[in-house]
Design a protein around this motif. Structure first.
Motif, PDB file in Angstrom:
ATOM      1  N   ASP A   1       0.864  -1.182   0.000  1.00 46.76           N
ATOM      2  CA  ASP A   1       0.000   0.000   0.000  1.00 46.76           C
ATOM      3  C   ASP A   1       0.897   1.226   0.000  1.00 46.76           C
ATOM      4  O   ASP A   1       1.364   1.681   1.042  1.00 46.76           O
ATOM      5  CB  ASP A   1      -0.907  -0.011   1.240  1.00 46.76           C
TER       6      ASP A   1
ATOM      7  N   ASP B   1      -0.001   4.100  -1.867  1.00 54.50           N
ATOM      8  CA  ASP B   1      -0.707   5.234  -2.449  1.00 54.50           C
ATOM      9  C   ASP B   1      -0.658   6.410  -1.471  1.00 54.50           C
ATOM     10  O   ASP B   1       0.019   6.370  -0.434  1.00 54.50           O
ATOM     11  CB  ASP B   1      -2.139   4.860  -2.820  1.00 54.50           C
TER      12      ASP B   1
ATOM     13  N   THR C   1      -5.881  -0.573  -0.986  1.00 50.64           N
ATOM     14  CA  THR C   1      -5.168  -0.171  -2.204  1.00 50.64           C
ATOM     15  C   THR C   1      -5.669  -0.971  -3.394  1.00 50.64           C
ATOM     16  O   THR C   1      -6.516  -1.863  -3.253  1.00 50.64           O
ATOM     17  CB  THR C   1      -3.648  -0.368  -2.016  1.00 50.64           C
ATOM     18  N   ASP C   2      -5.152  -0.667  -4.559  1.00 54.94           N
ATOM     19  CA  ASP C   2      -5.488  -1.428  -5.771  1.00 54.94           C
ATOM     20  C   ASP C   2      -4.792  -2.787  -5.726  1.00 54.94           C
ATOM     21  O   ASP C   2      -3.595  -2.860  -5.426  1.00 54.94           O
ATOM     22  CB  ASP C   2      -5.036  -0.683  -7.029  1.00 54.94           C
TER      23      ASP C   2
ATOM     24  N   ASN D   1      -4.089  -6.141  -8.082  1.00 53.28           N
ATOM     25  CA  ASN D   1      -4.141  -6.801  -9.390  1.00 53.28           C
ATOM     26  C   ASN D   1      -4.120  -8.312  -9.164  1.00 53.28           C
ATOM     27  O   ASN D   1      -3.057  -8.929  -9.075  1.00 53.28           O
ATOM     28  CB  ASN D   1      -2.981  -6.362 -10.271  1.00 53.28           C
TER      29      ASN D   1
ATOM     30  N   SER E   1     -10.346  -6.734 -12.182  1.00 53.71           N
ATOM     31  CA  SER E   1      -9.066  -6.338 -11.618  1.00 53.71           C
ATOM     32  C   SER E   1      -8.524  -5.128 -12.374  1.00 53.71           C
ATOM     33  O   SER E   1      -8.705  -5.042 -13.595  1.00 53.71           O
ATOM     34  CB  SER E   1      -8.090  -7.517 -11.726  1.00 53.71           C
ATOM     35  N   PRO E   2      -7.897  -4.124 -11.707  1.00 52.07           N
ATOM     36  CA  PRO E   2      -7.559  -4.124 -10.277  1.00 52.07           C
ATOM     37  C   PRO E   2      -8.787  -3.876  -9.399  1.00 52.07           C
ATOM     38  O   PRO E   2      -9.702  -3.154  -9.788  1.00 52.07           O
ATOM     39  CB  PRO E   2      -6.541  -2.996 -10.168  1.00 52.07           C
ATOM     40  N   TYR E   3      -8.731  -4.481  -8.208  1.00 51.48           N
ATOM     41  CA  TYR E   3      -9.819  -4.410  -7.245  1.00 51.48           C
ATOM     42  C   TYR E   3      -9.333  -3.675  -6.007  1.00 51.48           C
ATOM     43  O   TYR E   3      -8.209  -3.876  -5.553  1.00 51.48           O
ATOM     44  CB  TYR E   3     -10.270  -5.827  -6.892  1.00 51.48           C
ATOM     45  N   VAL E   4     -10.180  -2.807  -5.444  1.00 49.75           N
ATOM     46  CA  VAL E   4      -9.823  -2.062  -4.239  1.00 49.75           C
ATOM     47  C   VAL E   4     -10.494  -2.726  -3.041  1.00 49.75           C
ATOM     48  O   VAL E   4     -11.725  -2.854  -2.997  1.00 49.75           O
ATOM     49  CB  VAL E   4     -10.255  -0.587  -4.342  1.00 49.75           C
ATOM     50  N   ASN E   5      -9.707  -3.133  -2.067  1.00 46.31           N
ATOM     51  CA  ASN E   5     -10.212  -3.871  -0.904  1.00 46.31           C
ATOM     52  C   ASN E   5     -10.778  -2.935   0.166  1.00 46.31           C
ATOM     53  O   ASN E   5     -10.409  -2.993   1.336  1.00 46.31           O
ATOM     54  CB  ASN E   5      -9.097  -4.735  -0.296  1.00 46.31           C
TER      55      ASN E   5
END
Length: 290
Positions: A107, A109, A116-117, A119, A154-158
């Motif tokens: 993470d 960002d 975070t994103d 993949n 994807s990308p997926y943000v959790n």
């Protein structure tokens, strides 16, 4: 009788190559390739039995081999004429896949909070061992992985699960349609917490040719704010800073390659996790002019 398509099933998790075939479910397929008419169909283990219309198979059967040849006899009830044709019982293996190791995501960002994103597709090759005949999708539930519904883009943000999340993986063989599932655990690791404000360095461009020498390391204390246990390098691009590629060889004597103003980057990497935080640096050959 036109050639009859084989009767194919996917093996179960045992991988023994044996499945139960209900031959009556094959009847609509066979009737669809016959001319319009009234027919009686029967199934047999051998050509001799089919020719004589004896020893009909009347219940679901287990295959003895794969492929295993079965014969169908087709009798035209209007004319009394009959014909017969073979087809194969085939048990296709499930995809050969590997349960992947945890996916570790940094993470790094602007807001370091365990969100975070991600993949997920970075794990495709590990799961399939690079088999391009297999397609991988990721899902939130086992039910969706079994059916193929609601694949995650994807990308997926959790956002709903900071720092860690588990996913269900569906792998389908593009030729046979057989499916196998597994799981993937994702760990989100915070990158070093440093001062991420853009840093500015000014130089005295005495000859006003828009180029000068910069000591990039002078901004290190302001970025680290006393942080230890990290290693830092400088790079011309954000991508190089993120991957650690192509570090600037002598950051104490950096000659700008873009006239007047150039943005370079410092990568601060956690010595234990390997996660980087990237901070931009603006170099000005003459701050008053640029």
């Amino acid at each position: 009788v036109n050639p009859i398509p084989d009767y194919e099933l996917c093996d179960d998790i045992s991988g023994n190559g044996v499945e139960i075939f209900d031959l009556q479910t094959k009847v609509p397929d066979i009737l669809s390739i016959l001319p319009a008419g009234n027919y009686n169909l029967s199934f047999h283990y051998s050509e001799a039995d089919a020719r004589s219309a004896i020893n009909n198979i009347t219940a679901p059967i287990s295959n003895a081999n794969s492929p295993q040849e079965i014969y169908v006899t087709v009798e035209n009830l209007d004319t009394g004429c009959f014909s017969y044709a073979p087809f194969n019982l085939i048990v296709n293996p499930l995809p050969n896949i590997t349960t992947p190791a945890n996916l570790k995501v940094c993470d790094n960002d602007a807001n370091i909070n365990g969100i975070t994103d991600i993949n997920l597709n970075l794990k495709d090759d590990e799961i399939t061992s690079g088999n391009t005949n297999l397609t991988v999708t990721y899902h939130f539930t086992q039910t969706d992985a079994d059916t193929g519904n609601n694949p995650i883009i994807s990308p997926y943000v959790n956002a709903s699960s900071p720092f860690a999340q588990s996913f269900f993986v569906r792998v389908i063989d593009n030729q046979t349609g057989c499916v196998k599932t597994t799981t993937l655990d994702v760990d989100i690791i915070n990158s070093p917490i440093v001062n991420t404000d853009t840093q500015f360095i000014d130089a005295c461009d005495i000859d006003h040719d828009s180029f000068a020498s910069f000591d990039l390391t002078e901004i290190v204390p302001n970025v680290l704010q006393g942080l230890t246990g990290v290693t830092w390098t400088f790079h011309l691009t954000y991508e190089d800073a993120e991957s650690g590629s192509n570090p600037i060889a002598d950051p104490t004597n950096f000659l700008n390659t873009t006239p007047d103003v150039q943005t370079v980057f410092i990568s601060v990497v956690d010595d234990i996790t390997g996660c980087p935080t990237i901070v931009p640096i603006e170099t000005h050959t003459n701050l008053l002019l640029t």
